[in-house]
Design a protein around this motif. Structure first.
Motif, PDB file in Angstrom:
ATOM      1  N   LEU C 153       0.978  -1.375  -0.009  1.00 21.56           N
ATOM      2  CA  LEU C 153       0.008  -0.019  -0.072  1.00 21.56           C
ATOM      3  C   LEU C 153       0.743   1.262   0.062  1.00 21.56           C
ATOM      4  N   ALA C 203       5.045  -4.023  -9.923  1.00 20.13           N
ATOM      5  CA  ALA C 203       3.463  -3.729  -9.907  1.00 20.13           C
ATOM      6  C   ALA C 203       3.084  -2.638 -10.532  1.00 20.13           C
ATOM      7  N   ILE C 204       3.746  -1.492 -10.373  1.00 21.04           N
ATOM      8  CA  ILE C 204       3.584  -0.380 -11.173  1.00 21.04           C
ATOM      9  C   ILE C 204       4.610   0.376 -11.808  1.00 21.04           C
TER      10      ILE C 204
HETATM   11  S1  SF4 Z   1       1.329  -1.918  -6.079  1.00 17.81           S
HETATM   12 FE1  SF4 Z   1       3.164  -1.757  -5.301  1.00 17.81          FE
HETATM   13  S2  SF4 Z   1       3.213   0.036  -3.794  1.00 17.81           S
HETATM   14 FE2  SF4 Z   1       1.246  -0.613  -4.466  1.00 17.81          FE
HETATM   15  S3  SF4 Z   1       0.557  -2.045  -2.722  1.00 17.81           S
HETATM   16 FE3  SF4 Z   1       1.384  -3.247  -4.337  1.00 17.81          FE
HETATM   17  S4  SF4 Z   1       3.473  -3.528  -4.223  1.00 17.81           S
HETATM   18 FE4  SF4 Z   1       2.783  -1.920  -2.799  1.00 17.81          FE
END
Ligand code: SF4
Ligand SMILES: Cc1cc2nc3c(=O)[nH]c(=O)nc-3n(C[C@H](O)[C@H](O)[C@H](O)COP(=O)(O)O)c2cc1C
Ligand code: FES
Lengths: 177, 437, 898
Positions: C153, C203-204
């Motif tokens: 998060l 992930a992003i």
């Molecule tokens: S997308 Fe990346 S920053 Fe966001 S919760 Fe998942 S691992 Fe964490």
């Protein structure tokens, strides 16, 4: 602009917000209100609520998706929820699902073609001593047998409710003197 | 068996008792409030509750008076009392009955508690599915406002209290007190990291007490009849008072029974709940809701109090006792509960979020005849990696069914794996799924 | 002094401030506790459980990211139990994590990869079905791969806690939690790139650089952003001749690792195919033709010399962009003053910043801020006037947010925007007191503030006794005026009172104030306000003008405007002239220099014969009514140094290809006066050269050699000549209010223009054009360069008129419809969109697409400073069409995203 809330509902909103020291506290109640109004919580409703509570739509959305009881799309008029958790399962969840299937022809996740009934299995509904049981919309129906189940479904289909609904709950019932 | 008069279920056991204000007052309701308001200093009430030995009925069994005394005395600004009516621990259905049948009993308890800790705004957080309960409470609150038990100037003493019903919306975790607070703040029900504790940083970061329905319902009785009287009931000093035990599963007479703490499982299962359905032998039982470890017939003479059950390796928890007869598949039972825990995990912390689905997948495989012997070691290891490492107590709860069934029924797991099928069922168990909306 | 506690970590004692987190304490002695969800910027959330450690006397392992040190605490981070716990969390994460490192852009800089390597798990025991998220379209710039998410998060928390945008949601629950925008819609946010940077795994990720690199293939250059005056440190990651991506690092730079869309996604103009790569000369056929440097420079030097000989040095003028480095700017003015011999030179600081710089210099003796970003963060009251801070100066915006959200500062805003929660942030949402000021009315609001200082009895008693005349005459002038019509008087008075009551307060002013009539006077009046409150000389207090372009402050200090020599010092200041003459071994010309508009007038009149324009495009920057093109066309010689063939360059006789900031060495000076390094990430594109180098070569050819081996040599000279540049680096000498200047202002200086500064000004005339239109900066664009950056075009590829939804509804206008705008000077047809933050009756149009408005605005020059005002106008609105072809999505052209 058109609103997801009726005039009467809109009038209730400020009063609900006033119950909480911070506006966001009113989020769950307002989502309930939206669901009462439309049968589900539409995107429009979420945006409107965001506006009322000084939140962004994503903030409303993440909350909505956390809770199982907010419908995000329209569902059948009568939502049958069968408790699948252990205590009910010990005393016949399988049977109950079978009876409903025999009666309505639907399985879990399905809606009857007439759009009246949607069947879900849910986790413990807090009626573990009186299983097998189901909730249809607001009402609990407990200690179900096949006959009882059939009658409930008939009644609900015909009248929207059934006198076999439980409550105020007490089990075992006090001994009649 | 020690019998005792009913306290919490007394009114509702009277024929014709409707739970209305008039009925409640006729049965002596709100006398305690009148005795207290403006007459006994708030601090003394807290002392009285401490002395009574009342411990929380929500699950953790924390001494109620001590909890109240944690609220900072000199804190400016609002503080809150919240009644935890989320009752969603599988096997538990007592709060529902207490609320629907005798709402004023707990409301009176709440007003007294609010007075004791200096609260002016209070909420009842009730699980969303209890629509009737919420309606009954709303009606009762309206009556109480009408009668001057709530509002600006209660009974002319200048004490003011607003009390609201707040409905949850389907999330077991919201029974955990910090998740409940988040939910009440309009957020996702994710438990908070502690410290800080709700006593100082609770609802809207203000000092807050969270108490269970049954806990609060006991308060008027303590005020009416004294701390000493209460402290003499049950199995004092650690487990005083009665408890409403919820009997479910394969017993003849399931239901809610109020008995003094300290009766044995044998008594409550065989005498009070009528014994096993079809008189089959008892195989195992869960003593305190789904989060409590399974116990065995050999534990039948354990007393139903906080210490004894803990000593037997489980917990008294929420008071939900689920009884299982011979022939019940323990792998299936554990799998069913893990399904619950996986579905209800909030997803905040890694071990619980990832562990619950992994555990469930393994159990399902074993139950469906596709298990491997190594799976048992994996189960044990994963449980060990969840225990004590999660944000809230949910993590410990979700492993209890597995560790205890592995402890007592390892042979049954092995049989599933060896025979590649469930020894109790000719057909595989139907896939029980829960579908959110 | 912070209270200290001593704790023992792995046997090593360490003393840290009370309140420090164990994970931070450990980091200080070099013990890196593995973690995912922890980030020093964010509040602890302790959700990943990776950072568990043993703490003596605690029965369970504790999360070091949320455990605060306590005296005598004994922590162990390397026991078998702790190791096992770390391994187990990794095992849990890897259960559902795909093993797609080969195609993951995070590969090589992924925390999960690193930790997995460190704990060398013998492979996952997980043999069941992995959770799979359906792939969705997240946004044209940001790629989301939820299967890789570790649910820490950090992205959601960053978006909320730092950006105050709250566009990311943590949806669903349990094993299926995921990061989404609203209900599966594509992401709509500020595109600061913060989520991309803060995600510890892949992930992003950025789609602009997708599949283009592995971290170790790239060269990194630590440099400074070339967009706005906030002066963000950033890292250009390049591969060969191409910028692959821009990064920043937490703990570094004035931005502390935060960036905005322009900084993070706006770099691609550097590699744009339209970059000029060779010099161009207009030949007999009337067209520009490519030539070599060797061909063009001697000819050009000769032409300039000829003109100088024929018409005198005063027939030559120069204009430079404040996006150039200090070294370019310094050499430019030196070239103009010595090699040419003319004081007719100006920079784009003329478009507004000189208004503030002159006011500051006049009253406090220094033209710099006497406060810094730290003072903004630490302030307990912040007054924002006409800043549009989030769009124009996003990182200062973050400092303001930090002050309000983390330190509880009181935010007071006199802004055009009104509070409205949308999925981009809006600083007025955080306001404690907001006064809605229509475009063009900020100067009036400032006069109202000064009046309120008297009406609310906020005037410093000491000042009244020390400078009675000043106080009484300002009082007479300010209180004689009524409170400005249409502004909330009570709110204005409350703002003055709240600000005066603070312990530390900073006034931030921006383009809506400085680029509107009365801009100069307002800046002086605000200094009056601070003086009257007795705060101007107090530490932590000050007036902080924000600059639109990255080096406007540098332009003023380098002496690249008509009125200033380097320093800056007044051109007419004898002492300063002597000093600079000493350093230059030559006299700067004595004439009064002409500023931009005067130069254009002179060109039109035929007295100015030649102009050298470096990196600026006045034909576009000024409205049609300024007739810049026709003036430039009259010149005998127009030389333009540029990146692109701009409207101005198209008129030139000679066009010289210049390097972008990504190819340059030098320094930029940000709004607050920090001088920061610019380092090249690329070799010059084509035959382009740094601006200073071009000027240096020309000077040699003209027989007045201004020779420097490299930009560093110029900086050396700058440091010798300009006081504020003696100490550079992380802790420059803070500028201070000069007592002498204040004294002089209080005794005499203030009176010069007192009546003009406190006159009601031209009240907005009620004419038939009833809408107030403001042209200004947006979040995704700045100037024209950004419109050549593909990434930013993905976000906003055309100028849309923004209006309040209620207004739109009233006019029956839907998103994408087209309207005709009519002003007294012309008309334009543009598409429309809506935002709640634009007040009713007001319209906004993005400056970067101003050519769409071309004929609409008229121009008013400031009578004192010559700043051309053309950003506020009154218009009528008529709907002319629905939909409109130009409002469709831009052509998809994402690097690597095939
Ligand atoms: S997308 Fe990346 S920053 Fe966001 S919760 Fe998942 S691992 Fe964490
Ligand atoms: C996962 C979890 C679920 C819980 N659910 C409930 C619940 O449904 N009702 C309840 O009263 N307490 C529940 N609790 C206990 C509460 O956190 C809290 O201890 C209790 O409400 C305090 O009240 P008491 O002191 O009166 O028992 C739960 C705890 C956990 C960890
Ligand atoms: S870093 Fe501590 S729990 Fe995530």
């Amino acid at each position: 602009m058109t609103s997801a809330f009726s005039k009467a509902a809109q009038e209730r909103i400020p009063g609900i917000i006033a119950r909480y020291a911070e506006k966001r506290g009113a989020l769950l109640p307002l989502l309930w209100l939206a669901q009462e109004e439309q049968g589900y919580v539409s995107e429009e409703a979420m945006k409107e609520i965001a506006g009322w509570l000084d939140l962004t739509p994503p903030q409303v959305y993440e909350t909505v998706t956390f809770y199982t009881m907010y419908n995000r799309r329209p569902i059948g008029k009568y939502h049958i929820q069968v408790c699948r958790s252990l205590m009910c399962a010990l005393v016949g969840t399988d049977n109950l699902l079978g009876w409903i299937h025999a009666k309505l022809g639907i399985k879990t996740g399905q809606t009857t073609p007439d759009g009246l009934f949607t069947l879900s299995q849910v986790e413990c509904l807090g009626s573990c001593g009186t299983g097998p049981m189901m909730q249809i919309n607001d009402d609990y129906y407990e200690r179900l047998t096949q006959d009882k189940t059939n009658r409930v479904l008939d009644d609900v289909k015909r009248e929207g409710k059934c006198p076999l609904a439980t409550g105020p709950f007490m089990f075992p019932e006090p001994a009649q003197k | 068996m020690a019998t005792h008069e009913l306290l919490l279920l007394k009114n509702m056991s009277q024929p014709g008792y409707s739970g209305s204000l008039a009925d409640y007052e006729r049965a002596g309701g709100y006398q305690a409030l009148k005795k207290v308001l403006g007459k006994i200093p708030p601090g003394d009430i807290t002392e009285m509750v401490k002395k009574s030995g009342l411990r929380g009925r929500g699950g953790a069994g924390f001494p109620t008076g001590v909890k109240w005394s944690f609220i900072p005395k000199d804190h400016p600004g609002p503080r809150y009392l919240i009644c935890n009516a989320d009752e969603s621990e599988p096997g538990t259905f007592k709060d529902r009955q207490l609320m629907e049948r005798d709402p004023h009993q707990m409301i009176e308890g709440m007003i007294i508690a609010a007075y004791a800790i200096g609260v002016r705004t209070s909420y009842i957080y009730i699980r969303g599915e209890f629509v009737l309960g919420a309606r009954v409470l709303e009606r009762a609150l309206a009556e109480a406002y009408q009668a001057g038990y709530l509002g600006k100037d209660i009974l002319g003493t200048g004490f003011a209290l607003d009390l609201y019903v707040h409905r949850g919306a389907g999330a077991y975790i919201c029974g955990e007190e910090t998740a409940l607070l988040e939910s009440l703040e309009g957020k996702r029900g994710l438990p908070r990291i502690k410290p800080p504790f709700p006593a100082t940083h609770g609802l809207f970061q203000k000092p807050t007490v969270v108490n269970n329905v049954e806990t609060l319902a006991n308060v008027p009785h303590i005020v009416n009849r004294g701390a000493e009287w209460f402290a003499s009931i049950g199995n004092p000093p650690k487990s005083s008072g009665t408890r409403v035990f919820c009997m479910s599963g394969h017993v003849k007479r399931p239901g809610n029974y109020e008995v003094p703490m300290g009766v044995t499982f044998r008594e409550i299962i065989y005498d009070i709940a009528g014994g096993m359905r079809g008189d089959k032998p008892l195989k195992a039982f869960i003593p305190g809701g789904a989060s409590a470890a399974f116990l065995m017939p050999e534990h039948l003479d354990v007393k139903l109090d906080f210490e004894s059950v803990a000593q037997a390796g489980s917990m008294l928890g929420s008071g939900g006792i689920t009884v299982m007869e011979e022939g019940t598949c323990m792998v299936w039972a554990a799998e069913n509960l893990l399904h619950f825990f996986n579905h209800e995990s909030c997803g905040k912390c890694t071990p619980c979020r990832e562990g619950s689905s992994w555990l469930l997948q393994i159990l399902r495989r074993i139950d469906h005849g596709k298990g491997k012997m190594e799976d048992l070691a994996t189960l044990t290891r994963l449980c060990g990696n969840i225990a004590g490492r999660t944000v809230c107590a949910f993590g410990d709860a979700e492993i209890a069914p597995i560790t205890s069934t592995l402890q007592y029924f390892r042979d049954e797991y092995e049989a599933h794996i060896r025979e590649q099928r469930c020894p109790f069922r000719s057909q595989p168990a139907p896939e029980l799924i829960s579908v959110g909306r | 002094m912070a209270e200290m506690v001593t704790i023992l970590i792995d046997g090593k004692p360490i003393e840290v401030e009370k309140g420090t987190l164990v994970i931070e304490a450990a980091r200080r002695i070099g013990v890196m506790i593995p973690h995912f969800c922890y980030h020093p910027k964010l509040k602890p959330d302790a959700n990943c459980r990776m950072c568990l450690v043993e703490v003596e006397k605690m029965p369970k392992l504790q999360t070091s990211c949320s455990t605060v040190v306590a005296e005598g605490m004994v922590v162990r981070t390397n026991t078998p139990v702790v190791d096992e716990a770390h391994k187990s969390v990794l095992e849990f994460i890897l259960a559902n994590h795909p093993l797609d490192c080969p195609i993951c852009d995070q590969g090589g800089r992924c925390d999960l990869q690193d930790f997995s390597h460190r704990y060398t798990p013998t492979g996952s025991q997980f043999t069941d079905t992995k959770r799979v998220y359906e792939k969705g379209f997240f946004s044209p710039l940001i790629e989301k791969e939820m299967n890789r998410c570790v649910s820490c998060l950090r992205c959601v928390r960053y978006c909320d806690e730092i950006m105050d945008v709250k566009a990311l949601a943590n949806a669903a629950r349990s094993t299926m939690t995921e990061i989404v925008h609203f209900a599966g819609h594509p992401l709509d946010c500020e595109f600061c790139g913060g989520c991309v940077q803060i995600c510890p795994v892949g992930a992003i990720t950025s789609r602009l650089s997708m599949y283009e690199f592995r971290p170790w293939m790239m060269k990194r250059a630590d440099t400074t952003c070339g967009y706005c005056g906030d002066g963000c440190s950033l890292i250009l990651e390049t591969r060969g001749e191409k910028v692959i991506e821009v990064m920043s690092s937490h703990g570094n730079g004035r931005n502390n690792g935060d960036l905005c869309a322009k900084g993070f996604f706006g770099y691609q103009y550097v590699n744009h195919e339209d970059r000029l790569t060779t010099p161009l000369v207009r030949q007999a056929d009337g067209n520009l033709h490519p030539v070599t440097w060797d061909e063009v420079l001697p000819v050009l030097a000769e032409r300039l010399t000829q003109i100088k000989l024929a018409h005198g040095a005063d027939a030559i003028g120069g204009l430079i962009s404040a996006r150039c480095t200090n070294e370019d700017l310094y050499l430019f003015q030196k070239f103009m003053r010595l090699a040419i011999g003319s004081n007719h030179l100006d920079s784009t600081a003329r478009y507004g910043h000189v208004n503030a710089a002159r006011a500051l210099r006049r009253v406090q003796g220094t033209n710099r801020w006497t406060v810094s970003y730290e003072d903004i963060v630490q302030a307990d009251a912040l007054l924002l006037i006409g800043t549009q801070v989030t769009a124009a100066n996003p990182i200062v915006g973050l400092k303001v947010k930090e002050a309000v959200k983390k330190h509880g500062a009181t935010l007071l805003t006199l802004e055009t925007l009104v509070p409205s929660i949308e999925t981009t942030s809006n600083i007025t949402n955080l306001s404690a007191l907001h006064v809605a000021v229509p475009p063009g009315r900020h100067a009036a609001a400032v006069r109202g503030l000064v009046k309120a200082a008297f009406d609310e009895n906020l005037v410093d008693a000491a000042l009244s006794s020390r400078a009675g005349d000043y106080v009484s005459r300002i009082r007479a002038a300010a209180t004689a005026l009524p409170y400005p019509e249409g502004l909330d008087e009570a709110a204005l008075r409350a703002v003055a009172k709240a600000f005066a009551g603070a312990r530390r307060g900073v006034i931030l002013i921006g383009q809506d104030l400085l680029q509107a009539p009365g801009g100069h006077e307002s800046a002086v009046n605000l200094l009056d306000f601070l003086l009257l409150l007795g705060k101007l000389t107090q530490p932590g207090w000050g007036l902080a003008p924000l600059t639109e372009e990255n080096n406007e402050q540098g332009a003023v200090e380098m002496g690249a405007t008509a009125e200033y020599l380097p320093g800056p010092a007044d051109v007419g200041d004898a002492a300063a002239r002597t000093q600079i003459a000493g350093a230059w071994k030559d006299q700067p010309p004595a004439s009064q220099g002409m500023h931009l508009l005067e130069m254009l007038d002179a060109a039109r009149a035929g007295t100015l014969k030649a102009m050298l324009i470096v990196g600026e495009n006045p034909v576009r920057s000024l409205p049609l009514s300024a007739k810049a093109a026709s003036a430039l066309e009259k010149l005998d010689l127009l030389v333009v140094q540029e990146l692109f063939l701009t409207e101005t360059a198209k008129l030139a006789d000679v066009v010289l290809p210049a390097c972008s900031y990504a190819e340059k060495t030098g320094t930029f000076t940000n709004s607050e006066g920090f001088v920061q390094k610019v380092r090249p990430g690329l070799e010059p594109v084509g035959d382009s050269r740094p601006d200073w180098e071009i000027l240096s070569s020309l000077s040699v050819m003209m027989g007045y050699p201004l020779e420097y081996g490299d930009a560093k040599e110029i900086l050396k000279e700058i440091r010798a000549v300009i006081p504020g540049y003696r100490v550079l680096g992380a802790k420059p000498e803070p500028a201070q209010v000069a007592a002498k200047s204040v004294e002089q202002y209080l005794t005499r200086g203030f009176a010069e223009d007192l009546p003009a500064r406190y006159s009601a000004g031209a009240a907005p005339k009620a004419n038939s054009h009833r809408w107030a239109l403001a042209v200004g900066q947006t979040l995704f664009h700045s100037g024209a360069m950004s419109t050549k950056a593909q990434g930013l075009l993905e976000l906003q590829h055309e100028g849309k008129l923004i209006m309040n939804p209620a207004d739109a509804q009233r006019l029956g206008i839907a998103d994408g419809d087209r309207v005709r705008l009519t002003s007294t000077s012309g008309e334009a047809t543009v598409p429309v969109t809506m935002l709640g933050r634009i007040p009713e009756g007001t319209l906004f149009f993005p400056e970067s697409f101003r050519e769409a408005l071309a004929g609409l605005p008229s121009m008013t020059p400031d009578p004192v400073t010559g700043v051309p005002y053309c950003k506020q106008l009154r218009v009528s609105v008529d709907k002319v069409g629905t939909g409109g072809a130009s409002s469709g999505p831009p052509p998809a052209r994402i690097a690597g995203g095939k």
